[in-house]
Design a protein around this motif. Structure first.
Motif, PDB file in Angstrom:
ATOM      1  N   ALA A   1       0.327  -0.354  -6.727  1.00  0.00           N
ATOM      2  CA  ALA A   1       1.283   1.295  -7.339  1.00  0.00           C
ATOM      3  C   ALA A   1       1.627   1.794  -6.369  1.00  0.00           C
ATOM      4  O   ALA A   1       2.978   2.438  -6.552  1.00  0.00           O
ATOM      5  N   LEU A   2       2.279   1.737  -4.939  1.00  0.00           N
ATOM      6  CA  LEU A   2       2.357   2.099  -3.672  1.00  0.00           C
ATOM      7  C   LEU A   2       4.062   1.121  -3.793  1.00  0.00           C
ATOM      8  O   LEU A   2       4.825   2.020  -3.355  1.00  0.00           O
ATOM      9  N   GLY A   3       3.765  -0.136  -4.262  1.00  0.00           N
ATOM     10  CA  GLY A   3       4.684  -0.744  -4.546  1.00  0.00           C
ATOM     11  C   GLY A   3       5.902  -0.665  -5.466  1.00  0.00           C
ATOM     12  O   GLY A   3       7.034   0.217  -4.945  1.00  0.00           O
ATOM     13  N   ASN A   4       5.012  -0.465  -6.018  1.00  0.00           N
ATOM     14  CA  ASN A   4       6.527   0.217  -7.602  1.00  0.00           C
ATOM     15  C   ASN A   4       6.533   2.179  -7.624  1.00  0.00           C
ATOM     16  O   ASN A   4       7.444   2.270  -7.618  1.00  0.00           O
ATOM     17  N   GLN A   5       5.838   2.528  -6.134  1.00  0.00           N
ATOM     18  CA  GLN A   5       6.211   3.630  -6.076  1.00  0.00           C
ATOM     19  C   GLN A   5       7.996   3.721  -5.103  1.00  0.00           C
ATOM     20  O   GLN A   5       8.383   4.555  -5.083  1.00  0.00           O
ATOM     21  N   SER A   6       7.495   2.846  -4.405  1.00  0.00           N
ATOM     22  CA  SER A   6       8.702   2.150  -3.295  1.00  0.00           C
ATOM     23  C   SER A   6       9.574   1.803  -3.937  1.00  0.00           C
ATOM     24  O   SER A   6      10.460   2.253  -3.193  1.00  0.00           O
ATOM     25  N   ILE A   7       9.695   1.331  -5.357  1.00  0.00           N
ATOM     26  CA  ILE A   7      10.746   0.798  -6.084  1.00  0.00           C
ATOM     27  C   ILE A   7      11.531   2.180  -6.788  1.00  0.00           C
ATOM     28  O   ILE A   7      12.694   2.827  -6.596  1.00  0.00           O
ATOM     29  N   GLY A   8      10.841   3.732  -7.159  1.00  0.00           N
ATOM     30  CA  GLY A   8      11.175   4.832  -7.304  1.00  0.00           C
ATOM     31  C   GLY A   8      11.701   5.071  -6.264  1.00  0.00           C
ATOM     32  O   GLY A   8      12.646   6.033  -6.958  1.00  0.00           O
ATOM     33  N   ILE A   9      11.301   5.187  -5.071  1.00  0.00           N
ATOM     34  CA  ILE A   9      11.816   6.365  -3.638  1.00  0.00           C
ATOM     35  C   ILE A   9      13.187   5.644  -3.413  1.00  0.00           C
ATOM     36  O   ILE A   9      14.388   6.473  -3.349  1.00  0.00           O
TER      37      ILE A   9
ATOM     38  N   LYS B   1      -1.485  -9.781  -9.577  1.00  0.00           N
ATOM     39  CA  LYS B   1      -2.163 -11.184 -10.047  1.00  0.00           C
ATOM     40  C   LYS B   1      -3.579 -11.095  -8.783  1.00  0.00           C
ATOM     41  O   LYS B   1      -4.294 -11.246  -9.875  1.00  0.00           O
ATOM     42  N   LYS B   2      -2.748 -10.852  -7.733  1.00  0.00           N
ATOM     43  CA  LYS B   2      -3.811 -10.544  -6.827  1.00  0.00           C
ATOM     44  C   LYS B   2      -5.171  -9.999  -7.586  1.00  0.00           C
ATOM     45  O   LYS B   2      -5.948 -10.342  -7.274  1.00  0.00           O
ATOM     46  N   ALA B   3      -5.253  -8.352  -7.646  1.00  0.00           N
ATOM     47  CA  ALA B   3      -5.815  -7.570  -7.763  1.00  0.00           C
ATOM     48  C   ALA B   3      -6.691  -7.959  -8.993  1.00  0.00           C
ATOM     49  O   ALA B   3      -8.521  -8.427  -9.451  1.00  0.00           O
ATOM     50  N   GLU B   4      -6.301  -8.440  -9.927  1.00  0.00           N
ATOM     51  CA  GLU B   4      -6.767  -9.411 -11.350  1.00  0.00           C
ATOM     52  C   GLU B   4      -7.688 -10.536 -10.898  1.00  0.00           C
ATOM     53  O   GLU B   4      -8.929 -10.317 -11.664  1.00  0.00           O
ATOM     54  N   VAL B   5      -7.986 -11.145 -10.190  1.00  0.00           N
ATOM     55  CA  VAL B   5      -8.652 -12.857  -9.668  1.00  0.00           C
ATOM     56  C   VAL B   5      -9.318 -12.119  -9.317  1.00  0.00           C
ATOM     57  O   VAL B   5     -10.458 -12.032  -9.303  1.00  0.00           O
ATOM     58  N   GLY B   6      -9.262 -10.801  -8.372  1.00  0.00           N
ATOM     59  CA  GLY B   6     -10.081 -10.583  -7.098  1.00  0.00           C
ATOM     60  C   GLY B   6     -11.099  -9.981  -7.819  1.00  0.00           C
ATOM     61  O   GLY B   6     -12.645  -9.417  -7.525  1.00  0.00           O
TER      62      GLY B   6
ATOM     63  N   ARG C   1      -5.269   9.015  -4.514  1.00  0.00           N
ATOM     64  CA  ARG C   1      -6.366   9.652  -5.253  1.00  0.00           C
ATOM     65  C   ARG C   1      -7.408   8.625  -6.003  1.00  0.00           C
ATOM     66  O   ARG C   1      -9.344   8.919  -6.436  1.00  0.00           O
ATOM     67  N   SER C   2      -7.075   8.216  -6.627  1.00  0.00           N
ATOM     68  CA  SER C   2      -7.499   7.607  -8.348  1.00  0.00           C
ATOM     69  C   SER C   2      -8.134   6.264  -7.510  1.00  0.00           C
ATOM     70  O   SER C   2      -8.538   5.643  -7.883  1.00  0.00           O
ATOM     71  N   GLY C   3      -7.564   5.469  -6.332  1.00  0.00           N
ATOM     72  CA  GLY C   3      -7.967   4.213  -5.417  1.00  0.00           C
ATOM     73  C   GLY C   3      -9.406   4.812  -4.895  1.00  0.00           C
ATOM     74  O   GLY C   3     -10.173   3.643  -4.978  1.00  0.00           O
ATOM     75  N   ILE C   4      -9.241   5.724  -4.491  1.00  0.00           N
ATOM     76  CA  ILE C   4     -10.107   6.183  -3.813  1.00  0.00           C
ATOM     77  C   ILE C   4     -11.596   6.896  -4.980  1.00  0.00           C
ATOM     78  O   ILE C   4     -12.633   6.151  -4.660  1.00  0.00           O
ATOM     79  N   ASN C   5     -11.144   6.884  -5.929  1.00  0.00           N
ATOM     80  CA  ASN C   5     -12.196   6.914  -7.262  1.00  0.00           C
ATOM     81  C   ASN C   5     -13.143   5.712  -7.280  1.00  0.00           C
ATOM     82  O   ASN C   5     -13.887   5.690  -8.072  1.00  0.00           O
ATOM     83  N   ALA C   6     -11.170   4.844  -7.209  1.00  0.00           N
ATOM     84  CA  ALA C   6     -12.496   3.613  -7.809  1.00  0.00           C
ATOM     85  C   ALA C   6     -13.069   2.914  -7.214  1.00  0.00           C
ATOM     86  O   ALA C   6     -14.115   1.984  -6.971  1.00  0.00           O
TER      87      ALA C   6
ATOM     88  N   LYS D   1      -7.603  -0.026  -0.765  1.00  0.00           N
ATOM     89  CA  LYS D   1      -6.383  -1.255  -1.050  1.00  0.00           C
ATOM     90  C   LYS D   1      -5.612  -2.032  -1.764  1.00  0.00           C
ATOM     91  O   LYS D   1      -4.936  -1.672  -2.409  1.00  0.00           O
ATOM     92  N   ARG D   2      -7.034  -2.665  -2.736  1.00  0.00           N
ATOM     93  CA  ARG D   2      -6.200  -3.331  -3.355  1.00  0.00           C
ATOM     94  C   ARG D   2      -6.050  -2.477  -5.066  1.00  0.00           C
ATOM     95  O   ARG D   2      -5.234  -4.029  -5.443  1.00  0.00           O
ATOM     96  N   THR D   3      -6.601  -1.718  -4.876  1.00  0.00           N
ATOM     97  CA  THR D   3      -6.292  -0.934  -6.117  1.00  0.00           C
ATOM     98  C   THR D   3      -5.048  -0.552  -5.739  1.00  0.00           C
ATOM     99  O   THR D   3      -3.557  -0.283  -6.584  1.00  0.00           O
ATOM    100  N   ILE D   4      -4.434   0.644  -4.506  1.00  0.00           N
ATOM    101  CA  ILE D   4      -3.505   1.125  -3.989  1.00  0.00           C
ATOM    102  C   ILE D   4      -2.248   0.010  -3.510  1.00  0.00           C
ATOM    103  O   ILE D   4      -1.114   0.906  -4.820  1.00  0.00           O
TER     104      ILE D   4
END
Length: 222
Positions: free
Chosen positions: A153-161, A217-222, A113-118, A147-150
């Motif tokens: 965060a998906l990676g972090n959530q995968s760690i949590g899973i 880092k890629k997201a910050e550069v992009g 939802r946050s990625g879509i709103n961005a 996708k770039r924003t999402i």
């Protein structure tokens, strides 16, 4: 302290290494399938969270608020005890997948939802002007840009899973944490059991952590 990690305890653990390998396999199975389930739920409810119709957004909020604000362990225990009363008999591993997947899906939906709103709202208007329907615009225009924003965060959530799979230890799920608890309790060799188990979880999560850092880092550069 030295007695907790005495050499004969490590030898005993090595002799029973097959038990820990089986527990690790179960943990990986639950993590992978729970991740897939949470992704599906995340996409569905993430889109529902920005859907034009208010009642659809309300359904999303009920799902997200309920599962985010109740402990995962209670949800898993409830599923374990409640489903048989509904005459639904599932293996414990399937209950673990459902519990972790549905719980994580609530967090995934907020990520989507946050990625879509961005994504600039003009993208939706541009798609409609070209004759695309809402779902086609979302799938082919909005989500690819989000996708770039999402992804980080998906990676972090995968760690949590991966770490949340340890909840199966509460319902005798045969996962890595349950194996460590059972083996340590039976032999009274707690030091090696928990040290090795913690190291295995670290080995699973650390590469994902580094991958997420690269994405950020890629997201910050992009």
């Amino acid at each position: 302290m030295a007695e907790i990690f005495a050499g004969f305890k490590w030898i005993a653990l090595l002799d029973d290494r097959e038990l820990f390998i089986e527990g690790l396999i179960t943990t990986l199975e639950v993590a992978v399938f729970a991740m897939l389930l949470s992704l599906i739920l995340g996409i569905i409810f993430g889109i529902a969270g920005v859907f034009p119709k208010k009642w659809v957004r309300c359904v999303d909020r009920v799902y997200v608020e309920f599962f985010q604000n109740t402990p995962l362990v209670i949800q898993a225990i409830f599923l374990y005890h409640a489903l048989p009363h509904l005459h639904i008999m599932l293996p414990v591993i399937a209950i673990g997948i459902l519990g972790v997947g549905i719980y994580s899906g609530a967090y995934m939906s907020e990520i989507f939802r946050s990625g879509i709103n961005a994504v600039p709202k003009g993208q939706m208007e541009s798609g409609m002007s070209q004759g695309f329907g809402y779902w086609k615009i979302m799938w082919y225009i909005i989500l690819p840009q989000a996708k770039r924003t999402i992804l980080p965060a998906l990676g972090n959530q995968s760690i949590g899973i991966i770490k949340n799979t340890s909840v199966l230890a509460m319902i005798a799920g045969g996962d890595l944490m349950y194996t460590a608890d059972s083996w340590a309790g039976a032999n009274m060799y707690y030091g090696p059991a928990y040290l090795v188990t913690g190291f295995i979880y670290w080995m699973l999560c650390f590469p994902l952590t580094k991958w997420v850092q690269q994405l950020e880092k890629k997201a910050e550069v992009g």
